[in-house]
Design an enzyme around this catalytic site. Structure first.
Site, PDB file in Angstrom:
ATOM      1  N   PHE A   1       0.846  -1.192   0.000  1.00 33.51           N
ATOM      2  CA  PHE A   1       0.000   0.000   0.000  1.00 33.51           C
ATOM      3  C   PHE A   1       0.880   1.241   0.000  1.00 33.51           C
ATOM      4  O   PHE A   1       1.747   1.392   0.870  1.00 33.51           O
ATOM      5  CB  PHE A   1      -0.922   0.013   1.227  1.00 33.51           C
TER       6      PHE A   1
ATOM      7  N   CYS B   1      -5.770  15.596  -0.272  1.00 34.22           N
ATOM      8  CA  CYS B   1      -7.026  15.232  -0.923  1.00 34.22           C
ATOM      9  C   CYS B   1      -7.744  16.506  -1.346  1.00 34.22           C
ATOM     10  O   CYS B   1      -7.545  17.567  -0.747  1.00 34.22           O
ATOM     11  CB  CYS B   1      -7.911  14.413   0.021  1.00 34.22           C
TER      12      CYS B   1
ATOM     13  N   CYS C   1     -13.143   9.959   6.604  1.00 31.98           N
ATOM     14  CA  CYS C   1     -11.782   9.662   6.154  1.00 31.98           C
ATOM     15  C   CYS C   1     -10.903   9.249   7.333  1.00 31.98           C
ATOM     16  O   CYS C   1     -10.957   9.835   8.414  1.00 31.98           O
ATOM     17  CB  CYS C   1     -11.177  10.884   5.472  1.00 31.98           C
ATOM     18  N   ASP C   2     -10.086   8.217   7.102  1.00 34.67           N
ATOM     19  CA  ASP C   2      -9.216   7.706   8.168  1.00 34.67           C
ATOM     20  C   ASP C   2      -7.745   8.064   7.955  1.00 34.67           C
ATOM     21  O   ASP C   2      -6.864   7.464   8.542  1.00 34.67           O
ATOM     22  CB  ASP C   2      -9.376   6.182   8.302  1.00 34.67           C
ATOM     23  N   THR C   3      -7.460   9.056   7.126  1.00 29.30           N
ATOM     24  CA  THR C   3      -6.079   9.442   6.837  1.00 29.30           C
ATOM     25  C   THR C   3      -5.785  10.834   7.372  1.00 29.30           C
ATOM     26  O   THR C   3      -6.554  11.767   7.135  1.00 29.30           O
ATOM     27  CB  THR C   3      -5.819   9.420   5.309  1.00 29.30           C
TER      28      THR C   3
ATOM     29  N   GLU D   1      -7.001   3.579  -5.929  1.00 21.97           N
ATOM     30  CA  GLU D   1      -8.287   3.865  -5.283  1.00 21.97           C
ATOM     31  C   GLU D   1      -8.475   5.378  -5.315  1.00 21.97           C
ATOM     32  O   GLU D   1      -7.752   6.103  -4.643  1.00 21.97           O
ATOM     33  CB  GLU D   1      -8.302   3.342  -3.852  1.00 21.97           C
TER      34      GLU D   1
ATOM     35  N   HIS E   1     -10.052  -5.799   6.490  1.00 21.00           N
ATOM     36  CA  HIS E   1      -8.826  -5.560   7.259  1.00 21.00           C
ATOM     37  C   HIS E   1      -9.150  -5.061   8.668  1.00 21.00           C
ATOM     38  O   HIS E   1      -8.455  -5.418   9.629  1.00 21.00           O
ATOM     39  CB  HIS E   1      -7.906  -4.594   6.524  1.00 21.00           C
TER      40      HIS E   1
ATOM     41  N   CYS F   1     -14.105  14.374   3.338  1.00 27.98           N
ATOM     42  CA  CYS F   1     -15.075  13.374   3.778  1.00 27.98           C
ATOM     43  C   CYS F   1     -14.961  13.177   5.290  1.00 27.98           C
ATOM     44  O   CYS F   1     -13.868  12.950   5.808  1.00 27.98           O
ATOM     45  CB  CYS F   1     -14.834  12.047   3.058  1.00 27.98           C
TER      46      CYS F   1
END
Length: 186
Positions: free
Chosen positions: A29, A35, A42-44, A98, A180, A39
């Site tokens: 990954f 970005c 979002c988990d980043t 993605e 995951h 959102c």
């Protein structure tokens, strides 16, 4: 598209793909920071990144045994360019992206997972559509992105019943869970 010699890399790690058509596939990954959407789920952390050259990225990715690469973010197409794709291909990678669909896909990407958010969309192809379901009109999305592989994913696991009910009523959609997270891996 990209204006510098470095990329903003959030992280590079090795795990199993947890979502969509390639669920269960060992993959490297490459997560970019940054970005063009905001959102709430979002988990980043887009403020965290390491500047890396294309060679550094390709070498770091090649240190893992798999040659399936998932390029994600944020929005990876803000940074992924033909030069980085060339370097990754030279190391034998199959490249899956993605994307939120807001930018065109560069030549050389093997598989496009589009998880569309707000229009407008500039993407010219999608191999699979993966929608984080929040009760929105997904049929309008499906009509814009012509792919038979359509996945609905509950939003952070909060609306599983609603998502399943929608799929049961609209069997052209399939369920995608964040596997995951369910099995507690990255």
């Amino acid at each position: 598209m990209k204006k510098t010699d470095t990329y903003r890399v959030n992280e590079i790690f090795y795990s199993l793909q947890g979502e969509g058509s390639y669920t269960g596939t060992p993959a490297v990954f490459l997560r970019f920071s940054g970005c063009n959407r905001r959102c709430g789920f979002c988990d980043t952390d887009h403020s965290a990144f390491t500047p890396m050259s294309g060679e550094e990225i390709a070498d770091a990715c090649a240190a893992f045994p798999a040659r399936h690469l998932v390029v994600t973010g944020g929005e990876p197409l803000m940074q992924l360019d033909c030069e980085l794709i060339r370097l990754l291909k030279a190391r034998g990678f199959y490249i899956q992206v993605e994307t939120n669909g807001s930018l065109p896909v560069p030549t050389g990407v093997d598989w496009v997972t589009c998880s569309p958010k707000d229009a407008p969309w500039q993407i010219d192809r999608a191999d699979e559509l993966k929608v984080v379901y929040q009760g929105q009109d997904v049929e309008e999305l499906a009509s814009h992105f012509s792919t038979p592989l359509r996945f609905l994913q509950p939003c952070s696991g909060r609306n599983i019943k609603e998502t399943v009910d929608y799929i049961l009523s609209h069997p052209q959609w399939r369920l995608s869970l964040q596997t995951h997270k369910l099995i507690d891996i990255r």
